[in-house]
Design a protein around this motif. Structure first.
Motif, PDB file in Angstrom:
ATOM      1  N   GLY A  47       7.110   4.950 -12.085  1.00 15.28           N
ATOM      2  CA  GLY A  47       5.770   5.242 -12.903  1.00 15.28           C
ATOM      3  C   GLY A  47       5.941   4.780 -14.357  1.00 15.28           C
ATOM      4  O   GLY A  47       5.104   5.289 -15.095  1.00 15.28           O
ATOM      5  N   GLN A  48       6.746   3.437 -14.526  1.00 16.78           N
ATOM      6  CA  GLN A  48       6.826   2.912 -15.829  1.00 16.78           C
ATOM      7  C   GLN A  48       5.668   2.105 -16.047  1.00 16.78           C
ATOM      8  O   GLN A  48       5.811   1.013 -16.667  1.00 16.78           O
ATOM      9  N   ILE A  49       4.434   2.601 -15.870  1.00 17.02           N
ATOM     10  CA  ILE A  49       3.277   1.556 -16.162  1.00 17.02           C
ATOM     11  C   ILE A  49       2.123   2.476 -16.845  1.00 17.02           C
ATOM     12  O   ILE A  49       2.133   3.679 -17.004  1.00 17.02           O
ATOM     13  N   ASP A  50       1.193   1.644 -17.529  1.00 18.99           N
ATOM     14  CA  ASP A  50       0.034   2.225 -18.001  1.00 18.99           C
ATOM     15  C   ASP A  50      -0.548   3.317 -17.093  1.00 18.99           C
ATOM     16  O   ASP A  50      -1.033   2.873 -16.132  1.00 18.99           O
ATOM     17  N   GLY A 110       0.665  -1.285  -0.053  1.00 20.91           N
ATOM     18  CA  GLY A 110       0.135   0.030  -0.102  1.00 20.91           C
ATOM     19  C   GLY A 110       0.959   1.301   0.175  1.00 20.91           C
ATOM     20  O   GLY A 110       0.629   2.239  -0.681  1.00 20.91           O
ATOM     21  N   PHE A 111       2.199   1.295   0.905  1.00 24.07           N
ATOM     22  CA  PHE A 111       2.693   2.388   0.998  1.00 24.07           C
ATOM     23  C   PHE A 111       3.415   2.861  -0.331  1.00 24.07           C
ATOM     24  O   PHE A 111       3.802   3.857  -0.848  1.00 24.07           O
ATOM     25  N   THR A 112       4.011   1.558  -1.141  1.00 19.38           N
ATOM     26  CA  THR A 112       4.433   1.566  -2.500  1.00 19.38           C
ATOM     27  C   THR A 112       3.805   2.355  -3.364  1.00 19.38           C
ATOM     28  O   THR A 112       4.215   3.224  -4.213  1.00 19.38           O
ATOM     29  N   ILE A 113       2.425   1.724  -3.575  1.00 20.68           N
ATOM     30  CA  ILE A 113       1.559   2.555  -4.498  1.00 20.68           C
ATOM     31  C   ILE A 113       1.337   3.673  -4.191  1.00 20.68           C
ATOM     32  O   ILE A 113       1.097   4.654  -5.064  1.00 20.68           O
ATOM     33  N   ALA A 114       1.014   4.243  -3.083  1.00 21.44           N
ATOM     34  CA  ALA A 114       0.596   5.375  -2.527  1.00 21.44           C
ATOM     35  C   ALA A 114       1.589   6.418  -2.895  1.00 21.44           C
ATOM     36  O   ALA A 114       1.447   7.713  -3.382  1.00 21.44           O
ATOM     37  N   LEU A 115       2.766   6.166  -2.378  1.00 20.90           N
ATOM     38  CA  LEU A 115       3.998   6.941  -2.758  1.00 20.90           C
ATOM     39  C   LEU A 115       4.209   7.271  -4.349  1.00 20.90           C
ATOM     40  O   LEU A 115       4.399   8.264  -4.811  1.00 20.90           O
ATOM     41  N   ALA A 116       4.253   6.000  -5.134  1.00 16.74           N
ATOM     42  CA  ALA A 116       4.617   6.188  -6.408  1.00 16.74           C
ATOM     43  C   ALA A 116       3.441   7.238  -7.270  1.00 16.74           C
ATOM     44  O   ALA A 116       3.783   8.177  -8.024  1.00 16.74           O
ATOM     45  N   LEU A 122      -4.555   1.048  -9.698  1.00 15.94           N
ATOM     46  CA  LEU A 122      -3.656   0.682  -8.709  1.00 15.94           C
ATOM     47  C   LEU A 122      -4.086   1.498  -7.414  1.00 15.94           C
ATOM     48  O   LEU A 122      -4.092   0.867  -6.241  1.00 15.94           O
ATOM     49  N   TYR A 123      -3.836   2.747  -7.597  1.00 18.23           N
ATOM     50  CA  TYR A 123      -4.149   3.864  -6.655  1.00 18.23           C
ATOM     51  C   TYR A 123      -5.440   3.577  -6.032  1.00 18.23           C
ATOM     52  O   TYR A 123      -5.687   3.668  -4.924  1.00 18.23           O
ATOM     53  N   ALA A 124      -6.466   3.291  -6.767  1.00 17.24           N
ATOM     54  CA  ALA A 124      -7.892   3.068  -6.335  1.00 17.24           C
ATOM     55  C   ALA A 124      -7.896   1.643  -5.588  1.00 17.24           C
ATOM     56  O   ALA A 124      -8.579   1.666  -4.244  1.00 17.24           O
ATOM     57  N   CYS A 125      -7.131   0.834  -5.906  1.00 17.18           N
ATOM     58  CA  CYS A 125      -7.007  -0.505  -4.834  1.00 17.18           C
ATOM     59  C   CYS A 125      -6.314  -0.293  -3.950  1.00 17.18           C
ATOM     60  O   CYS A 125      -6.603  -1.058  -2.823  1.00 17.18           O
TER      61      CYS A 125
END
Length: 237
Positions: free
Chosen positions: A138-141, A75-81, A148-151
Motif C-alpha cells: 500500500g505504499q502508493i498515493d 488483477g489478483f495483486t491489485i484486488a488483494l492489496a 488502480l482498483y477501478a482499473c
C-alpha cells in the motif's frame, strides 16, 4: 451467551432453535454469508491445481493464452492489496491470497513450456516483481490506489478476452481445465451474495458479476468445443 467463531455469530441461531423457532433472515443470512465466504477461501487453495496438473500431465500449454494468465496475476495483486488496506473482512476476500499464489505458479509453468522466452516476457516479469511489493504494502498515493482498483475490473475482463478469442479461433479449448473454470464460475456467483451481505463496496460486487459473465463464457466454450471421444480412443484409455 455470545457464541462467535471467526467472526461468525451463532448466538441468535442457537437461541431461536432453543426456543423452537426457525432463525429469521436477519440472523441467518449473515451467518450463511460468512460460512460461504470461508468455504470459498478453503476451496480456493486448490482451484487452479487441476489446471496445473493438466499442463504437467500433458507437458503442453496448447491453446492457453499467456496474456490472459499474466493479466490475471496483475488483477489478483491489485484486488488483494485493496482489500488488505480497506480492512475488509477476510471471509470476503481471503481466496485472493491463494489464487494469487497459484496464478503466479501457473504463469511460471506456462513460461517454462513456452521456451524460448522473448525479451518482452522478461521485461513484463521484471516489472511485476519490481512493482508488486509496493502495491501489496500500500505504499502508493491513495488516489492512485483507488484508480488502480477501478482499473482491475477492466484487467480481469481483458484477462479473459484473449483466452475466449483463442478458443473461438481454434474451435478448441486446448489444455484448459474444466474443473478450474467451473470453480471460478461458481466462486463468482457465491461472491456476489457474500459481498452484498458483508456490505462490501459496490465495485467488488460489480467485479464478481464480470467474473460470472467471463468465466461462464469460457465454461460454455469448453462444453461446446469438447470433442466426443471415439470408441477406439475409449478402448485405448
Amino acid at each position: 451467551m455470545e457464541m462467535e467463531i471467526l467472526g461468525m455469530n451463532f448466538s441468535c441461531v442457537v437461541k431461536s432453535l432453543g426456543d423452537g423457532k426457525f432463525p429469521n433472515n436477519e440472523c441467518l443470512l449473515p451467518l450463511i454469508s460468512k460460512l460461504l465466504g470461508y468455504c470459498i477461501v478453503a476451496a480456493s487453495t486448490t482451484v487452479k491445481v487441476p489446471q496445473i496438473y493438466k499442463i504437467l500431465k500433458h507437458n503442453s500449454v496448447r491453446g492457453l493464452s499467456v496474456a490472459s494468465f499474466e493479466l490475471e496475476v496483475i488483477g489478483f495483486t491489485i484486488a488483494l492489496a485493496y482489500c488488505l488496506h480497506k480492512g475488509i473482512p477476510f471471509s470476503a476476500y481471503g481466496e485472493l491470497v491463494f489464487l494469487l499464489i497459484q496464478a503466479i505458479i501457473l504463469v511460471g509453468i506456462i513460461y517454462n513450456y513456452s521456451q524460448p522466452l522473448g525479451a518482452k516476457i522478461w521485461i513484463r516479469a521484471s516489472l511485476y516483481c519490481a512493482l508488486a511489493p509496493t502495491i501489496l504494502t500500500g505504499q502508493i498515493d491513495p488516489v492512485l490506489f483507488e484508480a488502480l482498483y477501478a482499473c482491475q475490473h477492466a484487467i480481469f475482463f481483458f484477462a479473459r478476452v484473449p483466452q475466449i478469442w483463442e478458443n473461438y479461433n481454434n474451435k478448441s479449448t486446448g489444455e484448459l481445465s474444466f474443473l478450474t473454470c467451473f470453480m471460478n464460475f461458481g466462486g463468482s456467483i457465491v461472491r456476489v451474495f457474500t459481498s452484498i451481505q458483508e456490505k462490501a463496496p459496490k465495485s467488488m460486487i460489480f467485479g464478481s458479476v464480470i467474473g460470472i459473465v467471463m468465466n461462464g463464457t469460457i465454461l460454455g466454450q469448453i462444453v461446446i468445443y469438447q470433442k466426443p471421444r471415439t470408441k477406439k480412443e475409449k478402448k485405448v484409455q
